[in-house]
Design a protein around this motif. Structure first.
Motif, PDB file in Angstrom:
ATOM      1  N   THR A 368       7.507  -2.122  13.028  1.00 57.09           N
ATOM      2  CA  THR A 368       6.214  -2.644  12.581  1.00 57.09           C
ATOM      3  C   THR A 368       6.421  -4.031  11.985  1.00 57.09           C
ATOM      4  O   THR A 368       7.514  -4.353  11.503  1.00 57.09           O
ATOM      5  CB  THR A 368       5.579  -1.737  11.514  1.00 57.09           C
ATOM      6  N   ARG A 369       5.384  -4.826  12.026  1.00 50.77           N
ATOM      7  CA  ARG A 369       5.404  -6.104  11.323  1.00 50.77           C
ATOM      8  C   ARG A 369       3.985  -6.486  10.951  1.00 50.77           C
ATOM      9  O   ARG A 369       3.017  -6.013  11.561  1.00 50.77           O
ATOM     10  CB  ARG A 369       6.057  -7.206  12.153  1.00 50.77           C
ATOM     11  N   LEU A 370       3.873  -7.331   9.938  1.00 49.64           N
ATOM     12  CA  LEU A 370       2.586  -7.844   9.489  1.00 49.64           C
ATOM     13  C   LEU A 370       2.546  -9.336   9.746  1.00 49.64           C
ATOM     14  O   LEU A 370       3.500 -10.059   9.431  1.00 49.64           O
ATOM     15  CB  LEU A 370       2.387  -7.562   7.998  1.00 49.64           C
ATOM     16  N   GLY A 380       6.481 -11.116   1.554  1.00 48.11           N
ATOM     17  CA  GLY A 380       6.034 -10.594   0.271  1.00 48.11           C
ATOM     18  C   GLY A 380       5.142  -9.380   0.424  1.00 48.11           C
ATOM     19  O   GLY A 380       5.367  -8.512   1.268  1.00 48.11           O
ATOM     20  N   ASP A 381       4.106  -9.327  -0.383  1.00 51.10           N
ATOM     21  CA  ASP A 381       3.250  -8.143  -0.464  1.00 51.10           C
ATOM     22  C   ASP A 381       2.129  -8.122   0.563  1.00 51.10           C
ATOM     23  O   ASP A 381       1.312  -7.197   0.570  1.00 51.10           O
ATOM     24  CB  ASP A 381       2.626  -8.042  -1.866  1.00 51.10           C
ATOM     25  N   GLY A 382       2.046  -9.143   1.416  1.00 53.07           N
ATOM     26  CA  GLY A 382       0.983  -9.132   2.416  1.00 53.07           C
ATOM     27  C   GLY A 382      -0.366  -9.413   1.777  1.00 53.07           C
ATOM     28  O   GLY A 382      -0.441 -10.092   0.756  1.00 53.07           O
ATOM     29  N   ALA A 419      -2.895  -4.190   7.023  1.00 49.79           N
ATOM     30  CA  ALA A 419      -2.016  -3.359   6.205  1.00 49.79           C
ATOM     31  C   ALA A 419      -1.235  -4.230   5.231  1.00 49.79           C
ATOM     32  O   ALA A 419      -1.201  -5.458   5.340  1.00 49.79           O
ATOM     33  CB  ALA A 419      -1.053  -2.563   7.091  1.00 49.79           C
ATOM     34  N   ARG A 420      -0.609  -3.565   4.283  1.00 46.87           N
ATOM     35  CA  ARG A 420       0.282  -4.239   3.337  1.00 46.87           C
ATOM     36  C   ARG A 420       1.546  -3.399   3.181  1.00 46.87           C
ATOM     37  O   ARG A 420       1.538  -2.183   3.437  1.00 46.87           O
ATOM     38  CB  ARG A 420      -0.397  -4.421   1.976  1.00 46.87           C
TER      39      ARG A 420
END
Length: 543
Positions: A368-370, A380-382, A419-420
């Motif tokens: 997964t990635r953001l 960081g925290d997204g 998402a975070r």
């Protein structure tokens, strides 16, 4: 992983294999022929005692089903649609299709006639197997009425006794041919399933899966939880969706466990079954977990449960604590899609209340990635837009290669979710980036509903959006700019039903406004409407 499907790497690491679920069935039928494979409980579709199929029974019926399909002229690669509930016939048919080399095309029992006809036409189904009727729906009669418009559809097969003209009973058509099973043996990379799921444009999308992608998806449940031959597994998720297939059919088969099916969900009935059959693990959605917690707290049963996993809709923050207090177990989260099954899942080493804070960590064969709006990875925290890839990922969309290609970004699948990071290597889904309403696991396409409501002469403009709901996750709100006196909610709901859309797509609430917020190019700002509804819901909850 350098691309969406690195088959060589997947096989080297054991994430894909050369065997199929038919090999699993043959192995368990030889090693444990008398072990119950499927327990089929009926309380809605018919009366009578539970049906218990051992692994030897199941293997024998699957061979007969494959022979029956071959006798009907169904050949490898042909599509067989199935509109069933959770019952032994669904398991036999799905595996019988696999044994015959046919592709199973499951869809939900509540799918409306317009979407049903689209699915049967788009998939090119040579045969369709459905219930005769259930929940006031004349399922078989509706299919019979469209057969003349579907030239590829050669056979209509019905589970039940009410047969439209030209249809055949399940047992007569598929289990009584007496002919030999086909010589064909499926390959692990063959397409096994095309599952239709709602698209944002309103047209159901056919998600193609092979034996191997489904194998990886089933392992995403059995391996993190350590499920095996001594387990008894269940899910009330309907076999027309991926939850039913994975956690009620394929995962038990892979583990050599016993699957307990029920043709419908009712909390007291579910818990009675859990006590009677010693159910040890289950996958449930929050909307059905909520009444199950209430029922168990009021009338406790002696249960053997050791794992309960929740997914498909957001988990209300208060549910894990209530569940733990009632069952003495942690509630484990799971996140996935029809396209990729269980991508993330809670682990036994997570804190007991972690489902209130996380949707779990990815399994080793999924990444997964953001990313931000420009496609750069978020540090960081997204938060960020959630993208995934790995062995679970589907092969594409049936007849819609362009649409599938558009869902990819730099070799990653764009989920449409926001998402975070959860702080333990996993993610917490906090919203959507795609225009889709998740109503208790039913994915409602706003564009399709808007198209129907817009035909009302009293509707000048309309936007259909999701409103937060503590049990269902979201409900459907029609935001209408009227042309004169506005229509009533009941009138709008009737219009959606009359259009043949899937039950549940109807608006749950009507909001009449003077105008809709729009971009400079005239596109409705859905997020602004949703945020306004969310603020109102929070304010109402605080009063």
């Amino acid at each position: 992983m350098t691309n969406l499907h690195d088959a060589r790497t997947f096989r080297e690491r054991g994430w894909w294999r050369d065997a199929t679920f038919l090999d699993d069935l043959a192995r368990w039928a030889e090693a444990a022929p008398d072990r119950p494979a499927v327990v089929s409980h009926f309380w809605e579709t018919r009366g009578g005692p539970d049906v218990v199929l051992t692994y030897a029974d199941l293997a024998e019926r699957v061979e007969r089903c494959a022979a029956g399909l071959a006798a009907l002229g169904v050949r490898p690669g042909d599509r067989v649609a199935m509109q069933l509930v959770n019952q032994w016939q669904a398991t036999v048919l799905a595996l019988g299709c696999g044994r015959a080399g046919a592709v199973a095309v499951p869809y939900f029992i509540a799918t409306g006639p317009a979407d049903t006809e689209w699915i049967l036409r788009e998939s090119g189904a040579a045969a369709v197997v459905s219930l005769d009727e259930v929940r006031g729906l004349d399922v078989a009669a509706a299919i019979a009425g469209m057969r003349g418009r579907l030239p590829a559809l050669r056979h209509q097969i019905v589970v039940g006794d009410r047969l439209p003209e030209g249809a055949a009973r399940f047992e007569d058509a598929l289990l009584a041919s007496g002919g030999p099973a086909p010589e064909h043996r499926p390959d692990a990379d063959d397409v096994f399933q095309i599952m239709y799921t709602s698209g944002t444009t309103g047209r159901p999308k056919g998600v193609r899966h092979s034996f191997n992608t489904l194998y990886a998806m089933a392992r995403s449940y059995t391996e993190p939880l350590g499920l095996g031959e001594s387990d008894v597994l269940t899910t009330p998720c309907v076999v027309g969706g991926q939850g039913g297939w994975l956690y009620g059919m394929l995962a038990p088969l892979l583990a050599g466990a016993t699957a307990v099916w029920a043709d419908a969900f009712e909390a007291a009935d579910f818990l009675d079954l859990a006590e009677r059959y010693g159910i040890t693990a289950g996958y449930l959605t929050p909307p059905v977990l909520d009444p199950a917690v209430t029922e168990q707290s009021e009338r406790p049963r002696a249960l053997a449960l050791r794992h309960v996993v929740a997914g498909s809709t957001p988990i209300p923050p208060s549910l894990p604590a209530r569940f733990h207090a009632t069952f003495g177990l942690p509630l484990r989260p799971l996140w996935g899609m029809t396209e990729n099954g269980g991508v993330t899942i809670g682990r036994p080493d997570d804190p007991w209340d972690w489902a209130a804070h996380s949707d779990g960590r990815p399994v080793p064969w999924m990444a997964t990635r953001l990313v931000d709006d420009d496609g750069r990875e978020v540090e960081g925290d997204g938060p960020g837009r959630l993208e995934v890839r790995g062995a679970n990922m589907c092969l594409g969309y049936e007849g819609a290669d362009d649409a599938f290609a558009a869902s990819l970004h730099d070799g990653w699948f764009v989920t449409g979710d926001l998402a975070r990071p959860d702080g333990r290597g996993g993610v917490k889904v906090i919203g959507r980036t795609k225009d889709m309403i998740n109503k208790g696991g039913l994915h409602v396409p706003p564009v399709a509903v808007e198209g129907v409501l817009r035909d009302d002469p009293r509707v000048a403009e309309v936007a259909v959006v999701g409103e937060p709901d503590p049990v269902l996750g979201e409900t459907v709100v029609a935001v209408v700019v009227p042309d004169g006196p506005p229509p009533t909610l009941d009138e709008l709901r009737r219009r959606v039903r009359d259009a043949g859309l899937t039950p549940g797509y109807e608006p749950d609430r009507l909001e009449v406004v003077a105008g809709l917020p729009k971009t400079p190019t005239g596109k409705v700002r859905r997020r602004e409407l949703e945020e306004d509804l969310a603020r109102k819901a929070r304010a109402a909850g605080a009063r």
